[in-house]
Structures are given as C-alpha cells and as structure tokens.
Motif scaffolding. Sequence first.
Motif, PDB file in Angstrom:
ATOM      1  N   ILE A  77      35.387  47.329 -33.286  1.00  0.00           N
ATOM      2  CA  ILE A  77      36.546  48.292 -33.347  1.00  0.00           C
ATOM      3  C   ILE A  77      36.355  48.873 -34.921  1.00  0.00           C
ATOM      4  O   ILE A  77      36.680  49.854 -35.246  1.00  0.00           O
ATOM      5  N   ALA A  98      42.689  46.922 -33.539  1.00  0.00           N
ATOM      6  CA  ALA A  98      43.047  48.265 -32.603  1.00  0.00           C
ATOM      7  C   ALA A  98      44.314  48.605 -33.162  1.00  0.00           C
ATOM      8  O   ALA A  98      44.447  49.765 -33.438  1.00  0.00           O
ATOM      9  N   LEU A 135      44.206  52.907 -32.494  1.00  0.00           N
ATOM     10  CA  LEU A 135      43.059  53.016 -31.371  1.00  0.00           C
ATOM     11  C   LEU A 135      43.623  53.518 -30.197  1.00  0.00           C
ATOM     12  O   LEU A 135      44.464  52.892 -29.629  1.00  0.00           O
ATOM     13  N   MET A 161      44.433  54.015 -26.568  1.00  0.00           N
ATOM     14  CA  MET A 161      44.097  53.118 -25.105  1.00  0.00           C
ATOM     15  C   MET A 161      44.994  53.431 -24.055  1.00  0.00           C
ATOM     16  O   MET A 161      45.913  54.104 -24.135  1.00  0.00           O
TER      17      MET A 161
END
Length: 324
Positions: A61, A177, A182, A184
């Motif tokens: 990530i 994350a 991030l 999702m």
Amino acid sequence: MKGKGEISKFIEKYFLHFNAATLVDAAKAYESQLANGGKMLVSLAGAMSTAELGKIFAEMIRQDKIHIISCTGANLEEDIMNLVAHSHYKRVPNYRDLTPQQEWELLEKGLNRVTDTCIPEEEAFRRLQKHIFKIWKDAEEAEERYFPHEFMYKLLLSGVLEEYYEIDIKDSWMYAAAQANLPMVVPGWEDSTMGNIFASYVMKGELKASTMKSGIEYMTFLADWYTENSEKGIGFFQIGGGIAGDFPICVVPMLYQDLERTDTPFWNYFCQISDSTTSYGSYSGAVPNEKITWGKLDIDTPKFVIESDATIVAPLVFGYLLDM
C-alpha cells in the motif's frame, strides 16, 4: 534482474513449472500492469489479516502498488485486533487433533479459533468495541453517515488505540490504508464481529441502521471509482474467493449491461490465488474463462490461477513486486 532482491532472484531461478511458474508469470504481469500506468484492485478473503499478511501488505500500500481493496469485514477488523492484542493471541499448532471438549475449553477462555490461531475476545473484540461505538454514536448525533472502513479509518487516525499497540505500526495494513485514505469496499460487512456488534446496538435502540452506509452504496461508489480510473486499465488480484472477490468484479457487467455504458472496459488483468477445485458451482473454484461469459473479463485479458495456499503465495508475489 537489475534492482531485484534475493527473494525475487530465487523465485525466478527455481519457480519454473506448474503453480510455481504461474506465480512468476502472474507477478510479472502485475508488474507490467503498473508499469503501463494501470491500476490494481486486490480482494482479500479468508483470514489473511489474522495470518499477519499486513507485514508485507502494508508496504504494498505504501509503495502505491494497490489502488483499491475489497475485503471481508473480518479482514477489516482482524488487522486492527492483531495490532492491539497480539500478545494475547494463542497459537494452537495441533489444531487438527483438538477434541470437541478442547474446543469448548477454548470458548470458555474467550479464545476464538481461526485454524491454528486463537483471537482473544476480551483484549481484541471488546477493546475495540468501546472506542468504535463512540465514533459510531458521534457520527449519528452529527447526522453523518460513513462506510464501515471509513469508521475504522477514523478509529485508527484518532489515536485512541495507540496505548494498546502491540506490534510495529508499519505492519498494520489498515493503518497504512487509513494514512493513504485508500479506496475500499467491504461487501457483506454485517457478517463480521463489528457488524454483529453494530446490529446489536441497533436492536437495543442505541444506534440507527442508517448511520452505516450500505452495500448498495459501496457498489455505486465502486462504479464511479472504476469509471474514473479505467483509462489505462484496472487489474484484479484476488486472494481467495467468496464475496470479497465476487462483489467487486461484478461492477463491470453492471456498468456495461445494466447501466448500458457500452464503452466500459473489462478488467485488463486477472489473477486468483485459490485452493478451491473446479466443481459444483463454486465461485472460488471457477476458472477465469467462465468470467468471460459474465462480461467481466475479455478474451485477451491476462488470466492466472495459482492453485495453492494464499498464506504462502501472496507474500512471495508481493515480495517480487517490492523487489525483495
């Protein structure tokens, strides 16, 4: 092999046939996908967080080799549970030999077994519960609604868990994350411990179900994200099967067939790590070509199935991509 580390060199030298060769081919195609400016979705099923995949997944990530994640509610929470309660976990190497009585004794000790690892209920589940409930409640009182993973991001970034950390924070993929915000999707989040806990508060009248954004909203979010990010192609790297894989891959036929956006591109890379055999209608065991008939993959989409244990294969593929 310029720039590659010893693990990558070992893989290229010795992984030459069968599933081993497929692993190398899939890793190289993943690398090409990124080099060509494409993006990658990774789906996470099974108990990969409890298997401590975060030790390498977090670095994937951080190095921008994953652009969106689809995971089960269990993987969402179990990475954080490992972060705050690792020393209280119990490993049971002889799990295959346990009697029903021994399993019952684990239950009485508050140890929930996942294969060879027991998650401690009090230190893991309940430690998170009091903090996440406050975040849920604060959102509701402010008339705000969020997705399950967004609430978890708030929990991690608030700092309220820092006093409990029992592993190096760099080994938590959820923290990585959260820092990256991030994208999702967490389909079927209700089928998780935190989902069950949230439902219990709804039943007690302490929270409204509407405070949590729904699976339909996850799908519409994913549809928008896919449309906005598909110019150079989006790949699909699937760990395991089930809803974590089936939910996001369906966004393409939904856009193409149901919304009639006929310019929607297919997924332009596909790899699945699975130990499921092809039989009896199993989604996890479906070969990639079946997905062509559902409008998910194109004839020319690079397709790979690595029939093996994801706890062995995923770290090797990621290690190759990280030049380890």
